[in-house]
Enzyme design. Sequence first.
Site, PDB file in Angstrom:
ATOM      1  CG  ASP A  82      31.029 113.073  56.201  1.00 44.90           C
ATOM      2  OD1 ASP A  82      29.904 112.323  57.048  1.00 44.90           O
ATOM      3  OD2 ASP A  82      30.922 112.779  55.534  1.00 44.90           O
ATOM      4  CG  HIS A 180      27.546 107.968  51.163  1.00 44.60           C
ATOM      5  ND1 HIS A 180      27.767 106.644  51.652  1.00 44.60           N
ATOM      6  CD2 HIS A 180      27.595 109.032  51.669  1.00 44.60           C
ATOM      7  CE1 HIS A 180      27.436 107.098  52.976  1.00 44.60           C
ATOM      8  NE2 HIS A 180      27.468 108.767  52.758  1.00 44.60           N
ATOM      9  CG  ASN A 230      25.165 113.672  56.321  1.00 48.72           C
ATOM     10  OD1 ASN A 230      24.910 114.326  56.678  1.00 48.72           O
ATOM     11  ND2 ASN A 230      26.369 112.933  56.223  1.00 48.72           N
ATOM     12  CB  VAL A 231      23.932 117.676  50.281  1.00 46.72           C
ATOM     13  CG1 VAL A 231      23.919 117.989  48.493  1.00 46.72           C
ATOM     14  CG2 VAL A 231      23.096 117.650  51.111  1.00 46.72           C
TER      15      VAL A 231
HETATM   16  P1  13P Z   1      26.417 112.024  48.773  1.00 46.96           P
HETATM   17  O1  13P Z   1      27.794 112.083  48.465  1.00 46.96           O
HETATM   18  O2  13P Z   1      25.405 111.250  48.241  1.00 46.96           O
HETATM   19  O3  13P Z   1      25.663 113.265  48.676  1.00 46.96           O
HETATM   20  O4  13P Z   1      26.736 111.755  50.455  1.00 46.96           O
HETATM   21  C1  13P Z   1      27.317 112.840  51.177  1.00 46.96           C
HETATM   22  C2  13P Z   1      27.261 111.914  52.234  1.00 46.96           C
HETATM   23  O5  13P Z   1      26.640 111.150  52.885  1.00 46.96           O
HETATM   24  C3  13P Z   1      28.391 112.032  53.072  1.00 46.96           C
HETATM   25  O6  13P Z   1      28.305 111.386  54.483  1.00 46.96           O
END
Ligand code: 13P
Length: 284
Positions: A82, A180, A230-231
């Site tokens: 990521d 994010h 993505n979480v």
């Molecule tokens: P969040 O922390 O808002 O869930 O976003 C996670 C993300 O996009 C990781 O790349």
Amino acid sequence: MPLVSSKDVLQQARAEGYAVGAFNVFNMESVKAVIAAAERERSPVLIQVWSGLDSFVGLDVLAAIVRCEAEKASVPVVLHLDHGMNAEHAAKGIKNGFTSIMIDGSSLPLEENISVTKEVARIAHAVGIPVEGEIGHVGGEEGGDHQEADDMVETSVEEAVAFYERSGVDTLAVSIGTSHGKYKQEPKLNIGLLRDIAARIPIPLVLHGSSYTPDEMIREVIRYGIAKINVATEMNDAVIAQTTKDITQGLQAKYASDLTYGAYALMADKVGQKMRLFGSSGKA
Ligand code: 13P
């Protein structure tokens, strides 16, 4: 089963109109929680490691844990890097067995973003690893508080098409209004923009910053080509809140690991809820 590449998993999701969750992990317990949820839901899953964890946990350590747990699992597990920020991060991910790599050049001018993404795609594709790029910029910071809108740059359709055609990416992260971390107020998503991007770009689209985005918005973006979601922050917050609650309520721990047992069971439940929301349950 052995780790799988994100390519088939996400192409199938886009073709069939559901999304696969990409859950950020940070230790052995979080890896086990995500895989337990995937097994229960019979769902494919992406387990993702933020490149910044390399300096204090180690990409090699987390990759070894994910690989070991994935091999025991009966559902497809992808190991995704990521926010790789440069070619060195990407090379380190590939060396450590990641089966999907993000290169995030979204803070760079368009030509530089295309150039670094194209270079990473060339290296990764040579060993069969798919690559995610980002165009526009999803603002905020994972786990961060209320900084969301400041550094957000909405994706332009023309730039997204040029980026897709010239960079060679397999999946594309777009900026349509999420950010994010936590929100100060409910996000406003530009669904028209997403629809225009999806009409011209056939590969799976990626939604970053999905924590605390209302469920009906998530269902809508999946209808318009988002196939990877993505979480991170929501799961992190759940683990902290449950651990704090258990300790303040006088949890009697014999072993240090008892202190967080309930928190990771909760994380697995929450991951399972997301899989049902994303429509990936039953797809493995
Ligand atoms: P969040 O922390 O808002 O869930 O976003 C996670 C993300 O996009 C990781 O790349």
